[in-house]
Design an enzyme around this catalytic site. Structure first.
Site, PDB file in Angstrom:
ATOM      1  N   CYS A 117       0.839  -1.203   0.000  1.00 32.03           N
ATOM      2  CA  CYS A 117       0.000   0.000   0.000  1.00 32.03           C
ATOM      3  C   CYS A 117       0.873   1.253   0.000  1.00 32.03           C
ATOM      4  O   CYS A 117       0.636   2.192  -0.773  1.00 32.03           O
ATOM      5  CB  CYS A 117      -0.919  -0.039   1.220  1.00 32.03           C
ATOM      6  SG  CYS A 117      -2.154   1.273   1.244  1.00 32.03           S
ATOM      7  N   CYS A 118       1.918   1.280   0.837  1.00 29.32           N
ATOM      8  CA  CYS A 118       2.824   2.435   0.868  1.00 29.32           C
ATOM      9  C   CYS A 118       3.552   2.591  -0.461  1.00 29.32           C
ATOM     10  O   CYS A 118       3.798   3.704  -0.921  1.00 29.32           O
ATOM     11  CB  CYS A 118       3.852   2.291   2.002  1.00 29.32           C
ATOM     12  SG  CYS A 118       3.264   2.860   3.607  1.00 29.32           S
ATOM     13  N   CYS A 200      -1.328   8.361   7.535  1.00 29.37           N
ATOM     14  CA  CYS A 200      -2.677   8.094   7.033  1.00 29.37           C
ATOM     15  C   CYS A 200      -3.599   7.713   8.189  1.00 29.37           C
ATOM     16  O   CYS A 200      -3.169   7.136   9.189  1.00 29.37           O
ATOM     17  CB  CYS A 200      -2.637   6.939   6.035  1.00 29.37           C
ATOM     18  SG  CYS A 200      -1.677   7.268   4.561  1.00 29.37           S
ATOM     19  N   CYS A 203      -3.488   4.029   9.406  1.00 26.46           N
ATOM     20  CA  CYS A 203      -2.247   3.467   9.963  1.00 26.46           C
ATOM     21  C   CYS A 203      -1.650   4.332  11.059  1.00 26.46           C
ATOM     22  O   CYS A 203      -0.447   4.226  11.345  1.00 26.46           O
ATOM     23  CB  CYS A 203      -1.217   3.281   8.851  1.00 26.46           C
ATOM     24  SG  CYS A 203      -1.795   2.242   7.518  1.00 26.46           S
ATOM     25  N   CYS A 226       7.804   4.240   5.797  1.00 23.40           N
ATOM     26  CA  CYS A 226       6.971   3.991   4.631  1.00 23.40           C
ATOM     27  C   CYS A 226       7.804   3.679   3.399  1.00 23.40           C
ATOM     28  O   CYS A 226       7.259   3.351   2.351  1.00 23.40           O
ATOM     29  CB  CYS A 226       6.067   5.190   4.363  1.00 23.40           C
ATOM     30  SG  CYS A 226       6.916   6.746   4.410  1.00 23.40           S
TER      31      CYS A 226
HETATM   32  S1  SF4 Z   1       0.461   4.623   5.660  1.00 28.21           S
HETATM   33 FE1  SF4 Z   1      -1.107   2.988   5.538  1.00 28.21          FE
HETATM   34  S2  SF4 Z   1      -2.818   3.758   4.282  1.00 28.21           S
HETATM   35 FE2  SF4 Z   1      -1.039   5.140   4.034  1.00 28.21          FE
HETATM   36  S3  SF4 Z   1      -0.071   4.422   2.187  1.00 28.21           S
HETATM   37 FE3  SF4 Z   1       0.996   3.381   3.883  1.00 28.21          FE
HETATM   38  S4  SF4 Z   1      -0.129   1.467   4.269  1.00 28.21           S
HETATM   39 FE4  SF4 Z   1      -1.406   2.759   2.890  1.00 28.21          FE
END
Ligand code: SF4
Length: 242
Positions: A117-118, A200, A203, A226
């Site tokens: 996701c990151c 985010c 998270c 991240c």
């Molecule tokens: S912090 Fe969480 S929601 Fe944001 S990009 Fe990374 S995994 Fe995705």
């Protein structure tokens, strides 16, 4: 034979360790002009750099990676920054909207595979943005994480292939907050609600008494970064005048 940018940075690096944050910013602006930009997620440290830069020039570049999952307080702060400092924040997005990400990778990817996701929402957009630049300025501090402990004030960013300037790498959290209060710098109100580090919504949680400042990021996972500031093997360096 001309030196590579990487070699030129290595030559300046020892002297740069004695630079004040303002000296580092001035050097970056003079050396790279509009090919350098401040990168910020608008934490307390980023606000310090934005305020310092605004006292040096009106037209500095500032960009953020907008994952589209940020807190309303963060979006509100972005509006306040644009108004107070008279600048336009360059907002960089993932190629996938949140809806497209869900369709392709399934619901709540952050809860199953936060690295992926990151990568989709932060690392790829950053890599795309950095291709426009010869240098970027970040607000990382050495005491924030183990991965950041080796950060220099001036370094060659091997992961993304450009110069990286970390003007407050040596600062403590106390110095950051002293600057914010002394200069009446706006900051994210979540900091006053036990969110020392803000990312985010999916998270990030508030930290309890005695917890590490980054314990509220990716709770339940060993992840602490991240991927924007992790060190990886270098691609070939480019040639730019320093
Ligand atoms: S912090 Fe969480 S929601 Fe944001 S990009 Fe990374 S995994 Fe995705």
């Amino acid at each position: 034979m001309s030196l590579s940018t990487e070699d030129r940075i290595a030559a300046v690096q020892p002297a740069a360790e004695a630079w004040t944050p303002q000296h580092a910013l001035a050097w970056a602006f003079e050396t790279f002009g509009n090919r350098v930009a401040i990168s910020s997620a608008f934490g307390a440290e980023g606000m310090v750099l934005i305020d310092m830069a605004s006292r040096m020039r009106r037209d500095f570049r500032l960009f953020t990676i907008d994952t589209e999952f940020l807190f309303p307080e963060t979006y509100n702060l972005m509006d306040r920054i644009e108004e107070k400092y008279g600048i336009s924040i360059e907002r960089v997005y993932s190629v996938l909207s949140p809806e497209e990400q869900e369709r392709i990778h399934g619901a709540a990817l952050w809860s199953r595979d936060p690295d992926r996701c990151c990568n989709l929402r932060k690392v790829e957009p950053l890599r795309r943005k950095l291709r426009e630049l010869e240098a970027w300025i970040t607000s990382i501090r050495r005491e924030q994480t183990i991965a950041r402990a080796q950060a220099h004030k001036l370094e060659w960013d091997a992961k993304f292939g450009l110069v990286k300037i970390n003007p407050i790498a040596h600062w403590t959290s106390k110095q950051v907050w002293r600057y914010i209060h002394d200069h009446r710098v706006p900051y994210n109100p979540l900091h006053d609600r036990s969110f020392p580090s803000i990312g985010c919504t999916h998270c990030t949680r508030a930290v309890g008494a005695g917890e590490d400042a980054r314990a509220g990021r990716w709770p339940g996972f060993a992840k602490t970064e991240c991927g924007l500031h992790a060190i990886e093997p270098a691609p070939a360096s480019s040639e730019v005048e320093l």
